[in-house]
Design a protein around this motif. Structure first.
Motif, PDB file in Angstrom:
ATOM      1  N   GLY A  33       0.812  -1.208   0.000  1.00 29.59           N
ATOM      2  CA  GLY A  33       0.000   0.000   0.000  1.00 29.59           C
ATOM      3  C   GLY A  33       0.847   1.261   0.000  1.00 29.59           C
ATOM      4  N   TYR A  34       0.203   2.407  -0.207  1.00 26.52           N
ATOM      5  CA  TYR A  34       0.942   3.672  -0.238  1.00 26.52           C
ATOM      6  C   TYR A  34       0.904   4.402   1.092  1.00 26.52           C
ATOM      7  N   GLU A  35       0.068   3.952   2.017  1.00 27.11           N
ATOM      8  CA  GLU A  35       0.038   4.571   3.348  1.00 27.11           C
ATOM      9  C   GLU A  35      -0.389   3.531   4.365  1.00 27.11           C
ATOM     10  N   THR A  36       0.324   3.478   5.476  1.00 23.89           N
ATOM     11  CA  THR A  36      -0.003   2.566   6.566  1.00 23.89           C
ATOM     12  C   THR A  36      -0.066   3.380   7.840  1.00 23.89           C
ATOM     13  N   LEU A  37      -1.138   3.179   8.614  1.00 25.54           N
ATOM     14  CA  LEU A  37      -1.306   3.916   9.862  1.00 25.54           C
ATOM     15  C   LEU A  37      -2.075   3.064  10.858  1.00 25.54           C
ATOM     16  N   GLU A  38      -2.049   3.467  12.109  1.00 27.42           N
ATOM     17  CA  GLU A  38      -2.837   2.806  13.140  1.00 27.42           C
ATOM     18  C   GLU A  38      -4.169   3.521  13.229  1.00 27.42           C
ATOM     19  N   ALA A  39      -5.270   2.762  13.135  1.00 24.06           N
ATOM     20  CA  ALA A  39      -6.607   3.359  13.142  1.00 24.06           C
ATOM     21  C   ALA A  39      -7.649   2.315  13.512  1.00 24.06           C
ATOM     22  N   GLU A  40      -8.834   2.788  13.824  1.00 27.14           N
ATOM     23  CA  GLU A  40      -9.983   1.900  14.014  1.00 27.14           C
ATOM     24  C   GLU A  40     -10.505   1.534  12.622  1.00 27.14           C
ATOM     25  N   LEU A  41     -11.278   0.461  12.521  1.00 26.39           N
ATOM     26  CA  LEU A  41     -11.797  -0.018  11.247  1.00 26.39           C
ATOM     27  C   LEU A  41     -12.606   1.058  10.516  1.00 26.39           C
ATOM     28  N   ASP A  42     -13.547   1.720  11.199  1.00 28.82           N
ATOM     29  CA  ASP A  42     -14.365   2.756  10.555  1.00 28.82           C
ATOM     30  C   ASP A  42     -13.520   3.937  10.093  1.00 28.82           C
ATOM     31  N   ASP A  43     -12.489   4.282  10.861  1.00 27.02           N
ATOM     32  CA  ASP A  43     -11.600   5.378  10.476  1.00 27.02           C
ATOM     33  C   ASP A  43     -10.774   5.010   9.241  1.00 27.02           C
ATOM     34  N   CYS A  44     -10.403   3.757   9.127  1.00 24.81           N
ATOM     35  CA  CYS A  44      -9.634   3.290   7.974  1.00 24.81           C
ATOM     36  C   CYS A  44     -10.483   3.430   6.707  1.00 24.81           C
ATOM     37  N   LYS A  45     -11.738   2.992   6.779  1.00 20.58           N
ATOM     38  CA  LYS A  45     -12.648   3.127   5.638  1.00 20.58           C
ATOM     39  C   LYS A  45     -12.840   4.598   5.293  1.00 20.58           C
ATOM     40  N   ALA A  46     -13.060   5.439   6.298  1.00 18.38           N
ATOM     41  CA  ALA A  46     -13.267   6.872   6.065  1.00 18.38           C
ATOM     42  C   ALA A  46     -12.038   7.507   5.422  1.00 18.38           C
ATOM     43  N   ARG A  47     -10.862   7.053   5.812  1.00 19.22           N
ATOM     44  CA  ARG A  47      -9.627   7.583   5.232  1.00 19.22           C
ATOM     45  C   ARG A  47      -9.567   7.259   3.735  1.00 19.22           C
ATOM     46  N   CYS A  48      -9.955   6.044   3.367  1.00 17.87           N
ATOM     47  CA  CYS A  48      -9.981   5.660   1.953  1.00 17.87           C
ATOM     48  C   CYS A  48     -11.063   6.451   1.214  1.00 17.87           C
ATOM     49  N   ASP A  49     -12.236   6.580   1.821  1.00 20.41           N
ATOM     50  CA  ASP A  49     -13.323   7.360   1.210  1.00 20.41           C
ATOM     51  C   ASP A  49     -12.872   8.786   0.893  1.00 20.41           C
ATOM     52  N   GLY A  50     -12.066   9.366   1.760  1.00 18.19           N
ATOM     53  CA  GLY A  50     -11.651  10.750   1.615  1.00 18.19           C
ATOM     54  C   GLY A  50     -10.461  10.974   0.710  1.00 18.19           C
ATOM     55  N   ASP A  51      -9.887   9.908   0.167  1.00 10.24           N
ATOM     56  CA  ASP A  51      -8.699  10.037  -0.673  1.00 10.24           C
ATOM     57  C   ASP A  51      -9.039   9.572  -2.092  1.00 10.24           C
ATOM     58  N   PRO A  52      -9.054  10.483  -3.061  1.00 15.29           N
ATOM     59  CA  PRO A  52      -9.450  10.118  -4.421  1.00 15.29           C
ATOM     60  C   PRO A  52      -8.601   9.014  -5.062  1.00 15.29           C
ATOM     61  N   LYS A  53      -7.338   8.867  -4.651  1.00 18.52           N
ATOM     62  CA  LYS A  53      -6.518   7.822  -5.278  1.00 18.52           C
ATOM     63  C   LYS A  53      -6.697   6.453  -4.616  1.00 18.52           C
ATOM     64  N   CYS A  54      -7.381   6.398  -3.478  1.00 18.26           N
ATOM     65  CA  CYS A  54      -7.579   5.133  -2.764  1.00 18.26           C
ATOM     66  C   CYS A  54      -8.676   4.303  -3.429  1.00 18.26           C
ATOM     67  N   GLY A  55      -8.358   3.043  -3.691  1.00 14.23           N
ATOM     68  CA  GLY A  55      -9.334   2.130  -4.268  1.00 14.23           C
ATOM     69  C   GLY A  55      -9.605   0.930  -3.386  1.00 14.23           C
ATOM     70  N   ALA A  56      -8.806   0.787  -2.325  1.00 17.22           N
ATOM     71  CA  ALA A  56      -8.984  -0.348  -1.419  1.00 17.22           C
ATOM     72  C   ALA A  56      -8.301  -0.034  -0.099  1.00 17.22           C
ATOM     73  N   TYR A  57      -8.833  -0.618   0.965  1.00 15.85           N
ATOM     74  CA  TYR A  57      -8.162  -0.511   2.256  1.00 15.85           C
ATOM     75  C   TYR A  57      -8.091  -1.891   2.882  1.00 15.85           C
ATOM     76  N   GLU A  58      -6.975  -2.131   3.518  1.00 13.54           N
ATOM     77  CA  GLU A  58      -6.747  -3.388   4.225  1.00 13.54           C
ATOM     78  C   GLU A  58      -6.708  -3.051   5.701  1.00 13.54           C
ATOM     79  N   TYR A  59      -7.455  -3.806   6.488  1.00 13.02           N
ATOM     80  CA  TYR A  59      -7.447  -3.574   7.927  1.00 13.02           C
ATOM     81  C   TYR A  59      -7.117  -4.880   8.613  1.00 13.02           C
ATOM     82  N   GLU A  60      -6.133  -4.811   9.507  1.00 12.96           N
ATOM     83  CA  GLU A  60      -5.727  -5.984  10.280  1.00 12.96           C
ATOM     84  C   GLU A  60      -5.677  -5.596  11.747  1.00 12.96           C
ATOM     85  N   ASN A  61      -6.255  -6.425  12.578  1.00 10.48           N
ATOM     86  CA  ASN A  61      -6.249  -6.164  14.012  1.00 10.48           C
ATOM     87  C   ASN A  61      -5.994  -7.476  14.753  1.00 10.48           C
ATOM     88  N   TYR A  62      -4.744  -7.771  14.945  1.00  9.62           N
ATOM     89  CA  TYR A  62      -4.326  -8.936  15.731  1.00  9.62           C
ATOM     90  C   TYR A  62      -2.948  -8.624  16.288  1.00  9.62           C
TER      91      TYR A  62
END
Length: 134
Positions: A33-62
Protein backbone atom coordinates in the motif's frame (compact mmCIF):
# COMPACT_ATOMS: atom_id res chain seq x y z
CA UNK A 1 -13.89 30.22 11.60
CA UNK A 2 -11.50 29.16 8.81
CA UNK A 3 -10.96 25.71 10.38
CA UNK A 4 -14.72 25.10 10.52
CA UNK A 5 -15.06 26.08 6.85
CA UNK A 6 -12.24 23.71 5.92
CA UNK A 7 -13.89 20.83 7.77
CA UNK A 8 -17.21 21.54 6.02
CA UNK A 9 -15.43 21.64 2.66
CA UNK A 10 -13.63 18.34 3.32
CA UNK A 11 -16.86 16.66 4.42
CA UNK A 12 -18.69 17.97 1.36
CA UNK A 13 -16.11 16.51 -1.05
CA UNK A 14 -15.84 13.10 0.64
CA UNK A 15 -18.10 10.43 -0.77
CA UNK A 16 -18.82 7.21 1.03
CA UNK A 17 -18.06 4.31 -1.28
CA UNK A 18 -19.25 0.75 -1.20
CA UNK A 19 -16.57 -1.89 -0.77
CA UNK A 20 -16.49 -5.63 -1.35
CA UNK A 21 -14.61 -7.91 1.03
CA UNK A 22 -12.32 -9.60 -1.50
CA UNK A 23 -9.55 -11.38 0.38
CA UNK A 24 -7.61 -11.64 3.61
CA UNK A 25 -4.92 -9.13 2.51
CA UNK A 26 -4.71 -6.67 -0.41
CA UNK A 27 -2.35 -7.50 -3.22
CA UNK A 28 -1.58 -4.57 -5.48
CA UNK A 29 0.58 -4.92 -8.56
CA UNK A 30 3.42 -2.99 -6.82
CA UNK A 31 3.59 -5.18 -3.70
CA UNK A 32 2.25 -2.90 -0.95
CA UNK A 33 0.00 0.00 0.00
CA UNK A 34 0.94 3.67 -0.24
CA UNK A 35 0.04 4.57 3.35
CA UNK A 36 0.00 2.57 6.57
CA UNK A 37 -1.31 3.92 9.86
CA UNK A 38 -2.84 2.81 13.14
CA UNK A 39 -6.61 3.36 13.14
CA UNK A 40 -9.98 1.90 14.01
CA UNK A 41 -11.80 -0.02 11.25
CA UNK A 42 -14.36 2.76 10.55
CA UNK A 43 -11.60 5.38 10.48
CA UNK A 44 -9.63 3.29 7.97
CA UNK A 45 -12.65 3.13 5.64
CA UNK A 46 -13.27 6.87 6.07
CA UNK A 47 -9.63 7.58 5.23
CA UNK A 48 -9.98 5.66 1.95
CA UNK A 49 -13.32 7.36 1.21
CA UNK A 50 -11.65 10.75 1.62
CA UNK A 51 -8.70 10.04 -0.67
CA UNK A 52 -9.45 10.12 -4.42
CA UNK A 53 -6.52 7.82 -5.28
CA UNK A 54 -7.58 5.13 -2.76
CA UNK A 55 -9.33 2.13 -4.27
CA UNK A 56 -8.98 -0.35 -1.42
CA UNK A 57 -8.16 -0.51 2.26
CA UNK A 58 -6.75 -3.39 4.23
CA UNK A 59 -7.45 -3.57 7.93
CA UNK A 60 -5.73 -5.98 10.28
CA UNK A 61 -6.25 -6.16 14.01
CA UNK A 62 -4.33 -8.94 15.73
CA UNK A 63 -1.14 -9.21 17.76
CA UNK A 64 1.31 -8.80 14.83
CA UNK A 65 -0.58 -5.93 13.16
CA UNK A 66 -2.54 -4.13 15.85
CA UNK A 67 -5.18 -1.89 14.22
CA UNK A 68 -3.17 -1.56 11.02
CA UNK A 69 -4.84 0.37 8.21
CA UNK A 70 -3.21 0.16 4.80
CA UNK A 71 -4.48 2.20 1.82
CA UNK A 72 -4.06 0.99 -1.77
CA UNK A 73 -4.22 2.95 -5.02
CA UNK A 74 -7.18 2.28 -7.29
CA UNK A 75 -4.93 2.03 -10.36
CA UNK A 76 -2.83 -0.87 -9.08
CA UNK A 77 -5.01 -2.97 -6.76
CA UNK A 78 -5.34 -6.51 -8.12
CA UNK A 79 -8.61 -8.22 -7.15
CA UNK A 80 -7.59 -11.67 -8.44
CA UNK A 81 -4.29 -11.69 -6.50
CA UNK A 82 -6.14 -10.41 -3.43
CA UNK A 83 -8.78 -13.13 -3.69
CA UNK A 84 -6.04 -15.77 -4.00
CA UNK A 85 -4.80 -14.80 -0.49
CA UNK A 86 -7.85 -16.53 1.00
CA UNK A 87 -11.08 -15.31 2.57
CA UNK A 88 -11.41 -12.44 5.02
CA UNK A 89 -11.18 -13.20 8.72
CA UNK A 90 -14.10 -11.57 10.54
CA UNK A 91 -12.64 -11.49 14.06
CA UNK A 92 -14.60 -10.49 17.14
CA UNK A 93 -17.82 -8.59 16.28
CA UNK A 94 -17.39 -6.16 19.20
CA UNK A 95 -13.67 -5.35 19.18
CA UNK A 96 -12.70 -6.37 15.61
CA UNK A 97 -9.75 -8.26 17.15
CA UNK A 98 -8.71 -10.97 14.71
CA UNK A 99 -10.12 -9.04 11.72
CA UNK A 100 -8.08 -9.23 8.49
CA UNK A 101 -9.61 -8.13 5.23
CA UNK A 102 -8.99 -6.25 1.99
CA UNK A 103 -11.98 -4.14 1.03
CA UNK A 104 -12.00 -3.04 -2.64
CA UNK A 105 -14.22 -0.27 -4.04
CA UNK A 106 -17.00 -2.10 -5.93
CA UNK A 107 -16.75 0.43 -8.77
CA UNK A 108 -13.30 -1.04 -9.52
CA UNK A 109 -14.63 -4.59 -9.55
CA UNK A 110 -17.34 -3.64 -12.08
CA UNK A 111 -14.85 -1.91 -14.38
CA UNK A 112 -14.03 -3.78 -17.58
CA UNK A 113 -10.62 -5.38 -17.79
CA UNK A 114 -8.36 -5.99 -20.74
CA UNK A 115 -7.91 -3.98 -23.89
CA UNK A 116 -10.88 -2.12 -25.38
CA UNK A 117 -12.81 -3.78 -28.19
CA UNK A 118 -11.73 -2.67 -31.68
CA UNK A 119 -13.82 0.02 -33.34
CA UNK A 120 -15.96 -1.21 -36.24
CA UNK A 121 -14.65 -0.32 -39.69
CA UNK A 122 -16.71 1.63 -42.21
CA UNK A 123 -15.28 -0.59 -44.98
CA UNK A 124 -16.61 -4.11 -45.55
CA UNK A 125 -14.19 -6.86 -44.55
CA UNK A 126 -15.01 -9.13 -47.54
CA UNK A 127 -16.95 -9.20 -50.77
CA UNK A 128 -20.51 -10.51 -50.50
CA UNK A 129 -20.58 -14.25 -51.15
CA UNK A 130 -23.90 -14.54 -52.98
CA UNK A 131 -27.13 -12.78 -53.84
CA UNK A 132 -29.79 -13.08 -51.15
CA UNK A 133 -32.29 -15.83 -51.89
CA UNK A 134 -35.95 -15.00 -52.34
Amino acid sequence: MRAAALIVLLCATTRAREYAKVGRVCRPKNGDGYETLEAELDDCKARCDGDPKCGAYEYENYSADFKECELHESTIIDASLTEAEGPCEAGDATTNYGYRCCNIDIALLAAPTGPPAPKPSAEPSAEPSAEPSA
